[in-house]
Design a protein around this motif. Structure first.
Motif, PDB file in Angstrom:
ATOM      1  N   SER A  30      52.054  22.290  48.187  1.00 12.61           N
ATOM      2  CA  SER A  30      53.135  23.005  47.508  1.00 12.61           C
ATOM      3  C   SER A  30      52.595  23.663  46.247  1.00 12.61           C
ATOM      4  N   HIS A  31      53.274  24.719  45.816  1.00 15.28           N
ATOM      5  CA  HIS A  31      52.823  25.482  44.653  1.00 15.28           C
ATOM      6  C   HIS A  31      53.765  25.281  43.473  1.00 15.28           C
ATOM      7  N   GLU A  32      53.253  25.483  42.301  1.00 18.42           N
ATOM      8  CA  GLU A  32      54.067  25.561  41.078  1.00 18.42           C
ATOM      9  C   GLU A  32      54.928  24.317  40.845  1.00 18.42           C
ATOM     10  N   LYS A  33      54.500  23.193  41.373  1.00 18.89           N
ATOM     11  CA  LYS A  33      55.177  21.910  41.146  1.00 18.89           C
ATOM     12  C   LYS A  33      56.633  21.894  41.600  1.00 18.89           C
ATOM     13  N   ASP A  34      56.994  22.801  42.539  1.00 18.40           N
ATOM     14  CA  ASP A  34      58.402  22.898  42.909  1.00 18.40           C
ATOM     15  C   ASP A  34      58.749  22.143  44.186  1.00 18.40           C
ATOM     16  N   GLY A  35      57.744  21.631  44.894  1.00 22.04           N
ATOM     17  CA  GLY A  35      57.989  20.842  46.089  1.00 22.04           C
ATOM     18  C   GLY A  35      58.439  21.617  47.303  1.00 22.04           C
ATOM     19  N   LYS A  36      58.316  22.947  47.276  1.00 24.05           N
ATOM     20  CA  LYS A  36      58.848  23.756  48.366  1.00 24.05           C
ATOM     21  C   LYS A  36      57.821  23.981  49.478  1.00 24.05           C
ATOM     22  N   ILE A  37      58.363  24.213  50.678  1.00 21.25           N
ATOM     23  CA  ILE A  37      57.567  24.566  51.848  1.00 21.25           C
ATOM     24  C   ILE A  37      56.814  25.871  51.594  1.00 21.25           C
ATOM     25  N   GLN A  38      55.559  25.897  52.007  1.00 21.22           N
ATOM     26  CA  GLN A  38      54.733  27.106  51.907  1.00 21.22           C
ATOM     27  C   GLN A  38      54.323  27.572  53.308  1.00 21.22           C
ATOM     28  N   ASP A  39      53.708  28.753  53.378  1.00 18.74           N
ATOM     29  CA  ASP A  39      53.237  29.262  54.665  1.00 18.74           C
ATOM     30  C   ASP A  39      52.281  28.286  55.336  1.00 18.74           C
ATOM     31  N   TRP A  40      51.479  27.584  54.536  1.00 19.08           N
ATOM     32  CA  TRP A  40      50.546  26.613  55.118  1.00 19.08           C
ATOM     33  C   TRP A  40      51.288  25.576  55.963  1.00 19.08           C
ATOM     34  N   HIS A  41      52.408  25.066  55.421  1.00 21.83           N
ATOM     35  CA  HIS A  41      53.151  24.041  56.147  1.00 21.83           C
ATOM     36  C   HIS A  41      53.696  24.587  57.468  1.00 21.83           C
ATOM     37  N   LEU A  42      54.173  25.828  57.453  1.00 24.08           N
ATOM     38  CA  LEU A  42      54.680  26.431  58.685  1.00 24.08           C
ATOM     39  C   LEU A  42      53.577  26.512  59.732  1.00 24.08           C
ATOM     40  N   THR A  43      52.421  27.001  59.331  1.00 24.09           N
ATOM     41  CA  THR A  43      51.288  27.109  60.263  1.00 24.09           C
ATOM     42  C   THR A  43      50.868  25.737  60.760  1.00 24.09           C
ATOM     43  N   HIS A  44      50.750  24.804  59.833  1.00 25.43           N
ATOM     44  CA  HIS A  44      50.255  23.456  60.134  1.00 25.43           C
ATOM     45  C   HIS A  44      51.140  22.737  61.142  1.00 25.43           C
ATOM     46  N   TYR A  45      52.429  22.698  60.900  1.00 26.99           N
ATOM     47  CA  TYR A  45      53.311  21.914  61.756  1.00 26.99           C
ATOM     48  C   TYR A  45      53.662  22.635  63.053  1.00 26.99           C
ATOM     49  N   GLN A  52      52.255  20.910  71.992  1.00 30.42           N
ATOM     50  CA  GLN A  52      53.037  20.007  72.847  1.00 30.42           C
ATOM     51  C   GLN A  52      53.174  18.580  72.320  1.00 30.42           C
ATOM     52  N   VAL A  53      53.084  18.395  71.013  1.00 24.27           N
ATOM     53  CA  VAL A  53      53.452  17.117  70.412  1.00 24.27           C
ATOM     54  C   VAL A  53      54.957  16.920  70.587  1.00 24.27           C
ATOM     55  N   GLY A  54      55.369  15.720  70.958  1.00 24.26           N
ATOM     56  CA  GLY A  54      56.784  15.467  71.205  1.00 24.26           C
ATOM     57  C   GLY A  54      57.625  15.375  69.949  1.00 24.26           C
ATOM     58  N   LEU A  55      57.073  14.706  68.923  1.00 31.16           N
ATOM     59  CA  LEU A  55      57.775  14.529  67.653  1.00 31.16           C
ATOM     60  C   LEU A  55      56.802  14.760  66.514  1.00 31.16           C
ATOM     61  N   ILE A  56      57.165  15.634  65.602  1.00 29.13           N
ATOM     62  CA  ILE A  56      56.357  15.922  64.419  1.00 29.13           C
ATOM     63  C   ILE A  56      57.077  15.340  63.214  1.00 29.13           C
ATOM     64  N   ILE A  57      56.393  14.492  62.460  1.00 26.21           N
ATOM     65  CA  ILE A  57      56.989  13.940  61.247  1.00 26.21           C
ATOM     66  C   ILE A  57      56.319  14.576  60.035  1.00 26.21           C
ATOM     67  N   VAL A  58      57.130  15.273  59.260  1.00 26.09           N
ATOM     68  CA  VAL A  58      56.639  15.948  58.067  1.00 26.09           C
ATOM     69  C   VAL A  58      56.171  14.905  57.054  1.00 26.09           C
ATOM     70  N   GLU A  59      55.134  15.249  56.374  1.00 26.77           N
ATOM     71  CA  GLU A  59      54.465  14.392  55.389  1.00 26.77           C
ATOM     72  C   GLU A  59      55.403  13.765  54.363  1.00 26.77           C
TER      73      GLU A  59
END
Length: 347
Positions: A30-45, A52-59
């Motif tokens: 996350s950027h700027e200490k704001d805790g928000k989703i970034q493009d990296w997270h979208l690509t990553h998950y 084909q992962v059945g369940l993805i649990i966000v960090e």
């Protein structure tokens, strides 16, 4: 008969398409200490959903700003976080996967500016000394977990996992190594459980989907909690409506366990059989054969994959090839995905 690893799995009010779970792993992105989703997270998950992962649990996602492990952690302490998470959940669902979020508070392991908090004023190693939480502090954090669950629901998550492992705040309350209190939140095993109990109760007031709890099923210390203690805790969680216990280990103290393939699976197996609750197995599970053995021998119900999914977003396909079974993939990749096409010369 279809292999267990690739069989649908019903838990609470959802059905996963297979038993492969992406374990929550901090990205510190996350950027700027704001805790928000970034493009990296979208690509990553989303790439793991394509894989084909059945369940993805966000960090690990902090329920308060002071509950972050680092300034770059994801957060869910504000309604401003909902929009980014909603975009992520919609894109994961579009790929046919389910998505969960791990609600967390770092406690004495937080490295953010300002005061940090713990059940007792005992630092972790040489880190900052935390402030012992007052009853007011405790109630505020419990409310923060409840509010985080409300936001998770609005953001479209299918599963909530409460992070009670790895030496973070809830784990600190559970362990006698870090909880030296002598009030209703410490002094005995059942009193040390009270903080987690009240968080589970609060989340259940606003959440009606699958509820997981990640635990450190042993402290790796003679004066700490062992798997025997967590079997008893898991029975209490089951009575409160927890659907599955995700069995990790350690990190209340800086003790390095003996690590080998599947080194934590026996913990998941013991909790599952002795507490009669569903469990997730995690810890250097690297191959399809290994995962299928765990499930087929009823040692756990779900397989949580960590490092292998960092190395290869398409690990489910690799596991399917190893087990000699086809799995569906995205149509865009069909010319190279299908097991039957890749190995048609063996027919």
């Amino acid at each position: 008969m279809k292999l267990k690893l690739f069989s649908p799995f019903k838990i609470s009010n959802i059905t996963l398409k297979n038993r492969i779970v992406m374990s929550p792993m901090c990205q510190f992105s996350s950027h700027e200490k704001d805790g928000k989703i970034q493009d990296w997270h979208l690509t990553h998950y989303i790439s793991r959903a394509v894989g084909q992962v059945g369940l993805i649990i966000v960090e690990s996602t902090a329920v308060t700003p002071q509950g972050r492990i680092s300034d770059k952690d994801l957060g869910i302490w504000s309604d401003k976080h909902i929009k980014g998470f909603n975009k992520l959940s919609r894109m994961v669902h579009h790929q046919g996967a389910h998505i969960g979020i791990q609600l967390a508070h770092a406690g004495r392991k937080a490295t953010v500016d300002g005061d940090i908090f713990s059940p007792s004023a005992v630092p972790f190693e040489k880190m900052k000394t935390p402030i012992e939480m007052s009853k007011k502090d405790i109630k505020e954090v419990i409310q923060a977990f409840k509010d985080g669950a409300v936001r998770a629901k609005k953001a479209g998550f299918d599963v909530i996992e409460i992070h009670a492992a790895h030496g973070y705040l809830i784990n600190e309350f559970l362990s006698p190594l870090s909880n030296l209190r002598q009030d209703e939140y410490g002094g005995t095993k059942i009193k040390r459980y009270r903080f987690l109990k009240e968080i589970i109760d609060a989340v259940n007031q606003v959440w009606d989907g699958p509820l997981f709890v990640r635990i450190s099923a042993t402290d790796y210390h003679s004066e700490g909690n062992s798997v025997n203690d967590y079997v008893e805790y898991a029975k209490l969680m089951k009575n409160q409506g927890v659907d599955l216990v995700d069995c990790s280990s350690g990190a209340v103290l800086n003790i390095k366990p003996n690590v080998y393939p599947g080194y934590q699976v026996k913990l998941a197996e013991e909790v599952k059989k002795r507490a009669t609750i569903m469990t997730g197995a995690v810890g250097l599970i690297t191959s399809g054969l290994q995962a299928e053995e765990i499930l087929s021998n009823d040692r756990s119900d779900l397989i949580f994959i960590g490092r292998e999914l960092l190395r290869d977003p398409y690990w489910p396909r690799v596991a399917a090839d190893e087990l000699g079974t086809p799995i569906d993939g995205p149509n865009q990749y069909d010319r190279s995905w299908s097991w039957k096409i890749r190995y048609k010369h063996l027919d």
